[in-house]
Structure formats: structure tokens, C-alpha cells
Design a protein around this motif. Structure first.
Motif, PDB file in Angstrom:
ATOM      1  N   ALA A  74      89.524 -75.331  47.019  1.00 34.79           N
ATOM      2  CA  ALA A  74      90.003 -76.470  46.243  1.00 34.79           C
ATOM      3  C   ALA A  74      90.127 -76.132  44.762  1.00 34.79           C
ATOM      4  N   LYS A  75      89.281 -75.216  44.306  1.00 41.56           N
ATOM      5  CA  LYS A  75      89.300 -74.828  42.890  1.00 41.56           C
ATOM      6  C   LYS A  75      90.064 -73.529  42.654  1.00 41.56           C
ATOM      7  N   ASN A  76      90.591 -72.936  43.732  1.00 37.79           N
ATOM      8  CA  ASN A  76      91.294 -71.645  43.612  1.00 37.79           C
ATOM      9  C   ASN A  76      90.437 -70.632  42.854  1.00 37.79           C
ATOM     10  N   THR A  77      89.194 -70.542  43.264  1.00 40.21           N
ATOM     11  CA  THR A  77      88.237 -69.703  42.552  1.00 40.21           C
ATOM     12  C   THR A  77      87.449 -68.843  43.545  1.00 40.21           C
ATOM     13  N   VAL A  78      87.234 -67.622  43.150  1.00 38.69           N
ATOM     14  CA  VAL A  78      86.417 -66.675  43.922  1.00 38.69           C
ATOM     15  C   VAL A  78      85.151 -66.396  43.116  1.00 38.69           C
ATOM     16  N   TYR A  79      84.039 -66.291  43.818  1.00 37.63           N
ATOM     17  CA  TYR A  79      82.758 -66.076  43.160  1.00 37.63           C
ATOM     18  C   TYR A  79      82.101 -64.802  43.651  1.00 37.63           C
ATOM     19  N   LEU A  80      81.244 -64.262  42.806  1.00 41.08           N
ATOM     20  CA  LEU A  80      80.359 -63.179  43.218  1.00 41.08           C
ATOM     21  C   LEU A  80      78.959 -63.553  42.745  1.00 41.08           C
ATOM     22  N   GLN A  81      78.114 -63.936  43.692  1.00 46.91           N
ATOM     23  CA  GLN A  81      76.725 -64.235  43.385  1.00 46.91           C
ATOM     24  C   GLN A  81      75.941 -62.940  43.448  1.00 46.91           C
ATOM     25  N   MET A  82      75.277 -62.615  42.365  1.00 41.90           N
ATOM     26  CA  MET A  82      74.545 -61.358  42.277  1.00 41.90           C
ATOM     27  C   MET A  82      73.063 -61.656  42.059  1.00 41.90           C
ATOM     28  N   ASN A  83      72.240 -61.267  43.010  1.00 43.31           N
ATOM     29  CA  ASN A  83      70.804 -61.473  42.934  1.00 43.31           C
ATOM     30  C   ASN A  83      70.082 -60.133  42.883  1.00 43.31           C
ATOM     31  N   SER A  84      68.831 -60.182  42.491  1.00 48.10           N
ATOM     32  CA  SER A  84      67.998 -58.970  42.431  1.00 48.10           C
ATOM     33  C   SER A  84      68.709 -57.844  41.696  1.00 48.10           C
ATOM     34  N   LEU A  85      69.252 -58.167  40.545  1.00 42.88           N
ATOM     35  CA  LEU A  85      70.050 -57.200  39.803  1.00 42.88           C
ATOM     36  C   LEU A  85      69.212 -56.029  39.324  1.00 42.88           C
ATOM     37  N   LYS A  86      69.862 -54.867  39.313  1.00 36.85           N
ATOM     38  CA  LYS A  86      69.222 -53.624  38.908  1.00 36.85           C
ATOM     39  C   LYS A  86      69.971 -53.029  37.717  1.00 36.85           C
ATOM     40  N   PRO A  87      69.318 -52.191  36.937  1.00 40.26           N
ATOM     41  CA  PRO A  87      70.021 -51.558  35.803  1.00 40.26           C
ATOM     42  C   PRO A  87      71.292 -50.819  36.244  1.00 40.26           C
ATOM     43  N   GLU A  88      71.282 -50.251  37.428  1.00 37.75           N
ATOM     44  CA  GLU A  88      72.465 -49.529  37.900  1.00 37.75           C
ATOM     45  C   GLU A  88      73.626 -50.450  38.271  1.00 37.75           C
ATOM     46  N   ASP A  89      73.407 -51.748  38.241  1.00 35.68           N
ATOM     47  CA  ASP A  89      74.506 -52.698  38.441  1.00 35.68           C
ATOM     48  C   ASP A  89      75.284 -52.943  37.145  1.00 35.68           C
ATOM     49  N   THR A  90      74.804 -52.394  36.056  1.00 35.87           N
ATOM     50  CA  THR A  90      75.486 -52.558  34.775  1.00 35.87           C
ATOM     51  C   THR A  90      76.887 -51.967  34.835  1.00 35.87           C
ATOM     52  N   ALA A  91      77.885 -52.781  34.507  1.00 38.65           N
ATOM     53  CA  ALA A  91      79.278 -52.352  34.590  1.00 38.65           C
ATOM     54  C   ALA A  91      80.169 -53.490  34.105  1.00 38.65           C
ATOM     55  N   VAL A  92      81.443 -53.176  33.967  1.00 35.06           N
ATOM     56  CA  VAL A  92      82.446 -54.213  33.803  1.00 35.06           C
ATOM     57  C   VAL A  92      82.934 -54.582  35.208  1.00 35.06           C
ATOM     58  N   TYR A  93      82.910 -55.866  35.510  1.00 32.21           N
ATOM     59  CA  TYR A  93      83.291 -56.352  36.828  1.00 32.21           C
ATOM     60  C   TYR A  93      84.685 -56.978  36.763  1.00 32.21           C
TER      61      TYR A  93
END
Length: 115
Positions: A74-93
Motif C-alpha cells: 500500500a505504501k510502495n515501500t520495501v524494508y530491511l529490518q536489521m537486528n543484532s548488528l555487527k561492525p562488519e555490517d558497516t556499509a552503504v546500503y
């Protein structure tokens, strides 16, 4: 011209959570696939999560069990829920939406995981 607007990035401590959003100017039903990629400094862009026709999702091994891709039609939106984040997840998404003929990319949003 399809426009994608990303939001939700930021600085978070290890173990924290963020939710990225990607809003599109076109009906989400017009896309065959929707995905999130990321690119860390000095590294190639890599696929993080993807959803295709029939709502089939797949995730990179490095994020399985921690990240969840979802969409709000309905909102024409995609999400990415990110939990338990780690330093190696650092990036441009980046979000990427595909019609099968063309790929459309968001502008990117920075995610930094650091204490």
C-alpha cells in the motif's frame, strides 16, 4: 522515470537494530524483484537480501537470522529490518528494484555499527 528514496541509516552500537526503508514512485507490483545490496569501503557491492515473484526471499549467509526483508504494498515501500548488528555490517546500503528489463537503484544510505 522511477524514483527510489532510501532512509533509515545511521550510527548504531553493536547488537543494535535499524530499519531501512526504500520508497518507490511506481507501484510495487510492477517490479519482479526487490533487493538490498551493500558496499563496504574497499569492497565490491554484495547482495544482502532479495525477494522475487511469489514472495521468495533469500539472504546472504552473513545476515541470515538477523536481517528481514519485507514490503508494504500500500505504501510502495520495501524494508530491511536489521537486528543484532555487527561492525562488519558497516556499509552503504542500496535498494534495487527490477522489472526484468531495467534495474533501478536508490541513492544509498550509510549504516555504521560502532561502539
Amino acid at each position: 522515470q522511477v524514483q527510489l528514496v532510501e532512509s533509515g541509516g545511521g550510527l548504531v552500537q553493536p547488537g543494535g537494530s535499524l530499519r531501512l526503508s526504500c520508497a518507490t514512485s511506481r507501484s510495487i507490483f510492477s517490479f519482479d524483484a526487490m533487493a538490498w545490496y551493500r558496499q563496504a569501503p574497499g569492497k565490491e557491492r554484495e547482495l544482502v537480501a532479495q525477494i522475487t515473484t511469489g514472495d521468495r526471499t533469500n539472504y546472504a549467509d552473513s545476515v541470515k537470522g538477523r536481517f528481514t526483508l519485507s514490503r508494504d504494498n500500500a505504501k510502495n515501500t520495501v524494508y530491511l529490518q536489521m537486528n543484532s548488528l555487527k561492525p562488519e555490517d558497516t556499509a552503504v546500503y542500496y535498494c534495487m528494484l527490477s522489472t526484468g528489463y531495467s534495474n533501478y537503484w536508490g541513492q544509498g544510505t550509510q549504516v555504521t555499527v560502532s561502539s
